[in-house]
Scaffold this motif. Structure first.
Motif, mmCIF file in Angstrom:
data_model
loop_
_atom_site.group_PDB
_atom_site.id
_atom_site.type_symbol
_atom_site.label_atom_id
_atom_site.label_comp_id
_atom_site.label_asym_id
_atom_site.label_seq_id
_atom_site.Cartn_x
_atom_site.Cartn_y
_atom_site.Cartn_z
ATOM 1 N N VAL A 147 0.923 -1.059 -0.063
ATOM 2 C CA VAL A 147 -0.019 -0.187 -0.086
ATOM 3 C C VAL A 147 0.799 1.103 -0.157
ATOM 4 C CG1 VAL A 147 -1.834 1.432 1.252
ATOM 5 C CG2 VAL A 147 -1.921 -1.211 1.266
ATOM 6 N N LEU A 148 0.522 2.134 -0.863
ATOM 7 C CA LEU A 148 1.291 3.542 -1.074
ATOM 8 C C LEU A 148 0.212 4.482 -0.519
ATOM 9 C CD1 LEU A 148 3.582 5.240 -1.924
ATOM 10 C CD2 LEU A 148 2.499 5.320 -4.126
ATOM 11 N N LEU A 149 0.691 5.158 0.584
ATOM 12 C CA LEU A 149 -0.360 6.171 1.257
ATOM 13 C C LEU A 149 0.172 7.785 0.701
ATOM 14 C CD1 LEU A 149 -0.749 5.034 4.774
ATOM 15 C CD2 LEU A 149 -2.227 4.358 3.109
ATOM 16 N N LEU A 150 -0.858 8.160 -0.057
ATOM 17 C CA LEU A 150 -0.460 9.928 -0.458
ATOM 18 C C LEU A 150 -1.621 10.609 0.034
ATOM 19 C CD1 LEU A 150 -0.015 8.969 -4.231
ATOM 20 C CD2 LEU A 150 1.755 9.038 -2.343
ATOM 21 N N ASP A 151 -1.243 11.776 0.202
ATOM 22 C CA ASP A 151 -2.088 12.672 1.160
ATOM 23 C C ASP A 151 -2.075 13.995 0.069
ATOM 24 O OD1 ASP A 151 -3.930 13.777 2.681
ATOM 25 O OD2 ASP A 151 -2.475 14.434 4.208
ATOM 26 N N ASN A 152 -3.558 14.501 0.021
ATOM 27 C CA ASN A 152 -3.689 15.799 -1.041
ATOM 28 C C ASN A 152 -3.217 15.658 -2.176
ATOM 29 O OD1 ASN A 152 -4.620 17.250 1.259
ATOM 30 N ND2 ASN A 152 -2.839 17.526 2.036
ATOM 31 N N ILE A 153 -3.473 14.809 -2.933
ATOM 32 C CA ILE A 153 -2.921 14.346 -4.377
ATOM 33 C C ILE A 153 -3.352 15.861 -5.464
ATOM 34 C CG2 ILE A 153 -2.599 12.040 -4.137
ATOM 35 C CD1 ILE A 153 -5.165 11.744 -5.951
ATOM 36 N N GLY A 158 0.624 16.163 -7.273
ATOM 37 C CA GLY A 158 0.082 15.007 -6.764
ATOM 38 C C GLY A 158 -0.566 14.019 -7.860
ATOM 39 N N MET A 159 -1.628 14.629 -8.508
ATOM 40 C CA MET A 159 -2.453 14.015 -9.476
ATOM 41 C C MET A 159 -1.553 13.646 -10.429
ATOM 42 S SD MET A 159 -5.398 12.773 -9.528
ATOM 43 C CE MET A 159 -5.413 11.173 -10.770
ATOM 44 N N ARG A 160 -0.551 14.445 -10.928
ATOM 45 C CA ARG A 160 0.355 14.091 -12.210
ATOM 46 C C ARG A 160 1.341 12.681 -11.755
ATOM 47 N NH1 ARG A 160 4.988 18.275 -13.640
ATOM 48 N NH2 ARG A 160 5.783 17.505 -11.600
ATOM 49 N N PHE A 161 1.516 12.304 -10.616
ATOM 50 C CA PHE A 161 2.465 11.457 -9.984
ATOM 51 C C PHE A 161 1.411 10.151 -10.153
ATOM 52 C CE2 PHE A 161 2.953 8.604 -6.415
ATOM 53 C CZ PHE A 161 4.340 8.120 -6.784
ATOM 54 N N VAL A 162 0.064 10.191 -9.685
ATOM 55 C CA VAL A 162 -0.643 9.078 -9.809
ATOM 56 C C VAL A 162 -1.129 8.825 -11.189
ATOM 57 C CG1 VAL A 162 -3.211 8.307 -9.488
ATOM 58 C CG2 VAL A 162 -1.769 9.809 -7.415
ATOM 59 N N THR A 163 -1.191 9.745 -11.944
ATOM 60 C CA THR A 163 -1.518 9.626 -13.538
ATOM 61 C C THR A 163 -0.192 8.745 -14.091
ATOM 62 O OG1 THR A 163 -2.801 11.627 -13.612
ATOM 63 C CG2 THR A 163 -1.810 10.656 -15.610
ATOM 64 N N ASP A 164 0.885 9.161 -13.662
ATOM 65 C CA ASP A 164 2.286 8.438 -14.140
ATOM 66 C C ASP A 164 2.424 7.076 -13.953
ATOM 67 O OD1 ASP A 164 2.961 10.871 -15.622
ATOM 68 O OD2 ASP A 164 4.369 11.420 -13.916
ATOM 69 N N LEU A 165 2.056 6.795 -12.703
ATOM 70 C CA LEU A 165 1.616 5.331 -12.106
ATOM 71 C C LEU A 165 0.812 4.556 -12.879
ATOM 72 C CD1 LEU A 165 2.055 5.603 -8.080
ATOM 73 C CD2 LEU A 165 3.582 4.535 -9.920
ATOM 74 N N LEU A 166 -0.412 5.106 -13.259
ATOM 75 C CA LEU A 166 -1.430 4.141 -13.960
ATOM 76 C C LEU A 166 -0.976 4.374 -15.513
ATOM 77 C CD1 LEU A 166 -4.751 6.274 -12.645
ATOM 78 C CD2 LEU A 166 -3.915 3.946 -12.127
ATOM 79 N N TRP A 192 -12.149 17.397 -6.895
ATOM 80 C CA TRP A 192 -12.805 16.467 -7.828
ATOM 81 C C TRP A 192 -11.754 16.508 -9.214
ATOM 82 C CZ3 TRP A 192 -15.436 12.241 -7.771
ATOM 83 C CH2 TRP A 192 -16.212 11.683 -8.928
ATOM 84 N N ASN A 193 -11.596 15.425 -9.921
ATOM 85 C CA ASN A 193 -10.646 15.257 -11.171
ATOM 86 C C ASN A 193 -11.548 14.993 -11.923
ATOM 87 O OD1 ASN A 193 -9.007 14.404 -13.045
ATOM 88 N ND2 ASN A 193 -7.471 14.562 -11.545
ATOM 89 N N SER A 194 -11.632 15.749 -12.993
ATOM 90 C CA SER A 194 -12.620 15.623 -14.232
ATOM 91 C C SER A 194 -12.235 14.255 -14.970
ATOM 92 C CB SER A 194 -12.648 16.622 -15.346
ATOM 93 O OG SER A 194 -11.187 16.838 -15.780
ATOM 94 N N LEU A 195 -11.043 13.636 -14.880
ATOM 95 C CA LEU A 195 -10.694 12.232 -15.437
ATOM 96 C C LEU A 195 -11.515 11.266 -14.729
ATOM 97 C CD1 LEU A 195 -6.797 12.741 -15.619
ATOM 98 C CD2 LEU A 195 -8.379 13.082 -17.414
ATOM 99 N N TRP A 196 -11.979 11.415 -13.742
ATOM 100 C CA TRP A 196 -12.627 10.193 -12.998
ATOM 101 C C TRP A 196 -14.143 10.341 -13.419
ATOM 102 C CZ3 TRP A 196 -11.166 12.527 -7.625
ATOM 103 C CH2 TRP A 196 -10.004 12.375 -7.415
#
Length: 564
Positions: A147-153, A158-166, A192-196
């Protein structure tokens, strides 16, 4: 131009790797290798200074901590990466060190996930003597995901990091179908992220009319693996599973305050904050060692001598950074837009109001994106000819905005007059009464409810009354609810008794008491609550010509013990 790449030749890299292989515990060797790579990327402008310093501090520790596969295997993996162009292992590493920033990001995320896939089978089994809390009644052997815990993406990067992982996962799955890594990313986001939205319905959107197969975002306590997996067979499984964090319960609020959940102060804090943890802690400090009489209205103002001209309501809005993402719109514009943001039926994103106030549309969009607005669905009260679906601004934000606006009496009246005179409002009876009550025109509101009392189902009439009486007020804060009730009822009953029917007199008392007690920033007032209960239970049923008076009795029950 010398960018420092000559220092990172295959021969130099080979020496460093051999030294590292001979002495894995040599911290200076690990740090030197990382420094060489990072300095080269920084000199070339491919890596900013701050991330470079972080990498220098963190990466050597990770290298020393994680038990790695043989270095030769790692070299072979890097040489197979597309940007390495099938070079020899050492040449591949040199080539990747000179890659563009986007290529470096792809390389690092892919390497991170590859390391997880390699290490997981060896390191993710439960420890032999550890207490395993998994629901595994059959005691079958199993692995634990990482589990990787991230706060305030939602913060920058923050969201760029998650997007790169996906993206790295998707690239790998295209080449190796079914070979997934065992990493679960758990993250929090204040926006809210519009990509969702391709697979999940935004929390402020009504269920009806949602295009495609977008699903409702569940509350955290309702979330489960089965719910996530329960998707239409023809729809691709979503790699993300957004859930909403629930507000604090009254029990949790009482625990923070250190008082009984039945205490008036606890009920006040729960209503005022809507269970928002930060607001609960703020009010805990504000209410410490203070006592208030029932119906007190200035409870949440500043304590002690305030600075000249200080506005505690506005200061709280500044602390909440409502305008952070609208640099050309300030807190004062948010306050001025209060009437449009707190009238619930104007908040759905498909609203077509003709309001021409500046910035209102952008402010409402920002409040939705910041997740301060939620849809209440088809169970919400119906209002004059409109849709039964409506959205609600968070009570802490809504009433703080109202309190800030009410400090400027003229502006408060002007803005609610503007809302009242908007064509969409004036043509809708419920919107119209909401604005009239916010402006203190109680007699006009009573006239409308008196005329419609038994002209339709009583439940619809009650729903409409409950919604209208949620309207804010700009009545004096230094007078409690009981004082204001006596004055307003005297004005609107005693002076008009010749024109009012018995039902009209009862409705006047009911609306006035309900309006004053609906203010979540006022102390609970048992006397006014009893007036509401008595009106619904004892006075209105005998005056009705309909057979569905059970709805009135149910309203009386809820008034006696309102849900929190």
């Amino acid at each position: 131009m010398d960018c420092g790449y000559d220092r990172l030749s295959p021969s130099t890299l080979r020496v460093s790797i051999e030294a590292f292989t001979r002495n894995r515990r040599a911290d200076r060797i690990v740090a030197g290798m990382v420094d060489t790579l990072v300095d080269s990327a920084t000199t070339a402008g491919a890596l900013p200074a701050l991330p470079a310093e972080i990498i220098k501090k963190v990466l050597p520790r990770l290298i020393r901590t994680v038990t790695r596969q043989p270095v030769s295997k790692a070299k072979d993996w890097h040489s197979s990466f597309p940007e390495a162009e099938d070079a020899t292992p050492l040449d591949a590493l040199v080539s990747l060190s000179r890659a563009k920033p986007t290529e470096i990001t792809d390389w690092l995320t892919a390497a991170f996930l590859a390391d997880i896939r390699e290490s997981h089978p060896r390191l993710a089994a439960p420890d032999r003597f550890s207490r395993d809390c998994c629901p595994n009644q059959d005691k079958a052997r199993h692995w634990h995901n990482w589990v990787l815990l991230l706060d305030n993406i939602d913060h920058p990067g923050g969201m760029r990091f998650v997007t790169d992982l996906l993206a790295a996962r998707e690239r790998h799955l295209r080449e190796y179908p079914g070979e997934h890594d065992a990493l679960l990313v758990v993250a929090t986001s204040g926006r809210w992220n519009s990509l969702w939205e391709s697979r999940w319905r935004a929390p402020w959107r009504a269920p009806l009319g949602t295009p495609g197969r977008a699903r409702a975002v569940p509350q955290c306590r309702e979330a489960s693996y089965g719910h996530w997996a329960d998707q239409a067979a023809e729809a691709p499984r979503s790699p993300t599973y957004p859930v909403l964090l629930e507000p604090l319960t009254i029990d949790e609020t009482a625990l923070i305050l250190g008082i009984s959940q039945r205490a008036s102060e606890c009920i006040l804090v729960q209503r005022a904050t809507g269970g928002l943890p930060a607001a609960v802690h703020l009010l805990k400090d504000l209410l410490r060692d203070r006592q208030f009489q029932p119906g007190a209205r200035n409870v949440l103002g500043s304590v002690g001598p305030a600075r000249p001209g200080a506005d505690p309501w506005r200061e709280r809005l500044v602390v909440m950074r409502l305008a952070q993402h609208l640099p050309d719109v300030g807190i004062d514009e948010f306050v001025a837009a209060t009437p449009f943001a707190t009238a619930p039926w104007l908040l759905p994103d498909n609203a077509t109001s003709l309001i021409s106030q500046p910035h209102v549309g952008r402010i409402l969009t920002e409040l939705r994106t910041a997740l301060w607005i939620t849809a209440l669905g088809t169970t919400a009260p119906k209002h004059g000819g409109g849709t039964p679906n409506y959205a609600e601004l968070h009570p802490w934000i809504a009433r703080t905005l109202v309190s800030a606006l009410a400090r400027h009496g003229t502006t408060y009246l002007e803005q609610f007059e503007a809302l009242l005179n908007d064509p969409d409002t004036f043509s809708d009876p419920t919107r119209k009464m909401y604005c009239q009550l916010a402006l203190g025109r109680i007699s006009e509101v009573v006239n409308a409810f008196e005329a419609s009392f038994d002209q339709g189902p009583h439940q619809d009439w009650i729903n409409q009354l409950e919604l209208v009486t949620c309207a804010p007020d700009n009545q004096p804060l230094d007078r409690d609810c009981g004082e204001l009730y006596d004055e307003l009822v005297t004005t609107n009953v005693g002076m008009t008794s010749l024109r009012r029917s018995p039902a009209g007199n009862t409705i006047t008392r009911l609306i006035t008491a309900r309006w004053l007690t609906a203010n979540p920033f006022a102390m609970p007032d048992p006397t006014l609550r009893d007036i509401i209960k008595h009106g619904y239970e004892q006075e209105l049923p005998p005056l009705s010509r309909r057979s569905d008076v059970a709805a009135l009795y149910e309203a009386a029950r809820l008034a006696a013990d309102p849900p929190l």
